[in-house]
Write a protein that holds these residues in place. Structure first.
Motif, PDB file in Angstrom:
ATOM      1  N   PRO A   1     -51.996  -3.855  45.086  1.00  0.00           N
ATOM      2  CA  PRO A   1     -51.012  -3.487  46.298  1.00  0.00           C
ATOM      3  C   PRO A   1     -51.205  -1.924  46.383  1.00  0.00           C
ATOM      4  O   PRO A   1     -51.148  -1.218  45.567  1.00  0.00           O
ATOM      5  CB  PRO A   1     -49.652  -3.822  46.066  1.00  0.00           C
ATOM      6  CG  PRO A   1     -49.643  -4.962  45.339  1.00  0.00           C
ATOM      7  CD  PRO A   1     -51.067  -4.861  44.243  1.00  0.00           C
TER       8      PRO A   1
ATOM      9  N   TYR B   1     -46.703  -7.041  46.751  1.00  0.00           N
ATOM     10  CA  TYR B   1     -47.653  -7.996  47.364  1.00  0.00           C
ATOM     11  C   TYR B   1     -47.006  -8.893  48.506  1.00  0.00           C
ATOM     12  O   TYR B   1     -47.595  -8.851  49.548  1.00  0.00           O
ATOM     13  CB  TYR B   1     -48.546  -8.975  46.318  1.00  0.00           C
ATOM     14  CG  TYR B   1     -49.376  -9.706  46.596  1.00  0.00           C
ATOM     15  CD1 TYR B   1     -50.689  -9.370  46.638  1.00  0.00           C
ATOM     16  CD2 TYR B   1     -49.280 -10.938  47.243  1.00  0.00           C
ATOM     17  CE1 TYR B   1     -51.681  -9.892  47.169  1.00  0.00           C
ATOM     18  CE2 TYR B   1     -50.100 -11.679  47.792  1.00  0.00           C
ATOM     19  CZ  TYR B   1     -51.729 -11.339  47.744  1.00  0.00           C
ATOM     20  OH  TYR B   1     -52.658 -12.215  48.344  1.00  0.00           O
TER      21      TYR B   1
ATOM     22  N   GLU C   1     -45.040  -6.456  51.231  1.00  0.00           N
ATOM     23  CA  GLU C   1     -45.922  -5.462  51.702  1.00  0.00           C
ATOM     24  C   GLU C   1     -45.228  -3.991  52.048  1.00  0.00           C
ATOM     25  O   GLU C   1     -45.323  -3.373  52.997  1.00  0.00           O
ATOM     26  CB  GLU C   1     -46.645  -5.761  52.952  1.00  0.00           C
ATOM     27  CG  GLU C   1     -47.648  -6.950  52.908  1.00  0.00           C
ATOM     28  CD  GLU C   1     -48.215  -7.542  54.136  1.00  0.00           C
ATOM     29  OE1 GLU C   1     -48.597  -6.755  55.025  1.00  0.00           O
ATOM     30  OE2 GLU C   1     -48.214  -8.851  54.276  1.00  0.00           O
TER      31      GLU C   1
ATOM     32  N   VAL D   1     -51.917  -3.917  51.475  1.00  0.00           N
ATOM     33  CA  VAL D   1     -51.852  -5.264  50.725  1.00  0.00           C
ATOM     34  C   VAL D   1     -53.101  -5.978  51.111  1.00  0.00           C
ATOM     35  O   VAL D   1     -53.017  -6.427  52.229  1.00  0.00           O
ATOM     36  CB  VAL D   1     -50.557  -6.022  50.373  1.00  0.00           C
ATOM     37  CG1 VAL D   1     -51.107  -6.933  49.370  1.00  0.00           C
ATOM     38  CG2 VAL D   1     -49.518  -5.249  49.911  1.00  0.00           C
TER      39      VAL D   1
END
Length: 591
Positions: A501, A541, A544, A555
């Protein structure tokens, strides 16, 4: 020959009716069911729990990788007197079965023969259903191991792209013993044998129809965190901060009309208890019953390695050790580790090489923050990020003594440190850090020393909770200088992550350039980030967002573009052989 084989089998925990009969048993107190083959090793959770229960006086049997289509395996030891213990094995079954791009893995290091054919998806759910299919209203089913431990609260599940309930509800099991459960499993077995209450056992999770009385911290309800990502973030912060035995509160969380109850963690084992657990009569090999089905590759790594400590205060955001083993490091005595090394020298297959001496991070052995040991982990800061805490005071003196002690053991030719080391800790130890690195370089590197910077761009490292690249460059400089001084050909190899991320294609191009110009390598060991349960990186993840600032976060979720991030680093130029990835792709089309 038959008598010798029977004697050899009886050194293991029983796996068959014949072995029960040989011991004079007509039942087991506890039957453990595992997604791994039965490897009797201190590195294998099911073996450790089995041996600890055995030492406490309980009759324990193991069923490894049972056939899930029939009752032939799950019924062969009969119904246990006290409880079933179910684990997915040493690796979460979904991580074991699928790559970061959700492709089915062909190999499994814990399965006989190495072919990935024996471990079911969501193994603890499958095994619990298997037990209930053949034993109605059976003894309690207790989940444990990494899969259950990291899924004990609602969690983002990458493989279904959803927020799943606590695995206790989905598996329809009775209890979870989370973390390193030696103390709690003996306490549970003793309580069940005595017919006494169990709901106050530390390290235990269970389901209740009513909100329990007493002090508890109520997490946002499962239905609320599914509907609201901010609620999910709040829940995870509270969950994460309540994993220390000295400070944790009991957690409760509504799932529909019932409550998940997580008792505070069990106290950590003392050094004496760690030494005792490590000194149990492990055979350090696969049980002959399963060995006939084929060898397991895991033994190549763990058979002649020594685990020196538990826990990690590195708190990398993509790592789940903090919520499974804990953020406080506990270490074995040098005498205990020396005795284990002496035991290895008497093993018929030992060739004089101890392949690894370490733990989650090898050079955390032998020192801890005194404040943490007395009062528990800090809730407002980390030990090593964004900088090393001044209260920690790294000291490698005890590990230097340990390594010298092991080298002096008769029958030991070489001792390697193959598990990860934190180079920022070496640099923070102004008294013994340089001497420790010299010790490693001169005596304990097998040609290549593996380090895990994971990335080279500081803003990505910040999302990972890792030290900046300046400390990596200093470590490389020190390592190269010391290597030259001892006249050896030794190299650093680097573990790197793509598509974490926050990471973009441009970040990977910068990594490629940095690796070439500063590290003087063309990276090959690059893996695509896998969102595993109960980590901050997986939280990023899914949501976001940066969970610490709540700011939006890029991400990469497209599989082809994740692969492209990796290939940016490992791909060779067009004029060199071995080019493996031509043009980039966007939504399946060339870009």
């Amino acid at each position: 020959m038959e008598r010798t084989l029977n004697t050899e089998i009886n050194l293991f925990l029983p796996t068959s009716p014949e072995e029960l009969t040989a011991r004079g048993w007509d039942y087991c107190d506890v039957v453990l069911v595992s997604g791994d083959s039965y490897i009797d090793s201190p590195f294998i959770g099911a073996a450790v729990i089995g041996r600890v229960l055995e030492k406490a006086g309980f009759r324990v049997g193991i069923i490894a990788q049972p056939d899930t289509t029939t009752g032939s395996d799950i019924t062969r030891l009969g119904e246990p007197r006290l409880f079933w213990g179910v684990t997915g094995g040493s690796v979460d079954s979904m991580v074991a079965n699928y790559t970061a791009t959700k492709k089915r893995r062909k190999n499994d290091d814990y399965t006989p023969g190495g072919e990935n054919t024996r471990r079911p998806d969501r193994a603890v759910i499958t095994y619990t259903n298997l037990i209930r299919r053949f034993y109605k209203n059976t003894r309690p089913i207790v989940l444990g191991g990494i899969e259950a431990s990291l899924r004990r609260v609602p969690h983002y599940d990458y493989w279904s792209n959803s927020v799943r309930r606590s695995i206790l509800f989905d598996a329809k099991a009775d209890f979870i013993l989370y973390g390193m459960a030696e103390k709690s499993v003996v306490e549970l077995a003793s309580a069940l044998a005595a017919g006494s209450g169990i709901t106050n056992i530390k390290g235990l999770s269970y389901i209740s129809h009513d909100l329990p009385s007493g002090d508890s911290l109520e997490l946002p309800a499962y239905e609320d965190i599914v509907a609201d990502k901010l609620a999910f973030i709040r829940m995870f912060h509270d969950f994460y901060q309540n994993n220390d035995p000295l400070t944790a509160r009991r957690l409760v969380q509504r799932h529909g009309d019932r409550y998940l109850v997580q008792n505070p963690p069990a106290p950590y084992l003392s050094q004496q208890e760690l030494d005792e657990a490590a000194g149990l009569p492990y055979q350090r090999r696969q049980h002959p019953y399963y060995e006939k089905q084929g060898a397991v590759r895991a033994l190549e790594t763990i058979q002649f390695s020594i685990n020196t400590h538990r826990g990690c205060y590195g708190e990398c955001n993509f790592c789940a050790i903090a919520v499974h083993e804990g953020r406080t490091v506990r270490w074995r005595s040098i005498d205990s580790i020396k005795k284990e090394a002496e035991t290895l020298t008497r093993h018929p297959d030992f060739k004089g090489i101890i392949q690894d001496v370490g733990g989650p991070t090898a050079n955390m052995y032998g020192f801890e923050c005194r404040k943490k040991l007395a009062k528990g982990v800090c809730s407002d800061k980390r030990c090593l990020y964004p900088v090393d805490c001044s209260v920690l005071k790294p000291d490698h003196q005890m590990q230097i003594k340990l390594l010298k002690t092991l080298r002096a053991v008769s029958g030991v030719k070489k001792v390697f440190v193959a598990s990860g080391i934190r180079y920022d800790l070496i640099q923070a130890d102004g008294t013994h850090g340089r001497a420790y690195l010299q010790e490693i370089v001169e005596h304990h590197v097998s040609g290549q020393l593996k380090v895990a910077p994971e990335h080279t761009e500081d803003h990505i490292l910040a999302k990972m909770g890792k030290p900046g690249r300046a400390s990596l460059l200093q470590f490389k400089k020190d390592f190269d200088l010391l290597t030259a001084q001892v006249g050896k050909k030794q190299f650093l190899t680097y573990y790197l992550i793509a598509a974490h991320p926050g990471c973009t294609d441009e970040d990977m191009r910068h990594l490629k350039r940095f690796a070439s110009q500063e590290l003087h390598i063309s990276p090959e060991q690059v893996q695509i980030f896998t969102p595993t349960p109960s980590t901050y990186s997986s939280l990023m993840y899914y949501t976001e967002m940066d969970p610490f600032t709540l700011k939006p976060l890029f991400v990469e979720k497209d599989t082809l573009r994740k692969e492209r991030q990796k290939m940016i680093v490992v791909e060779k130029p067009a004029n060199q052989p071995g080019r493996t990835f031509a043009a980039g792709r966007k939504n399946g089309k060339k870009s």
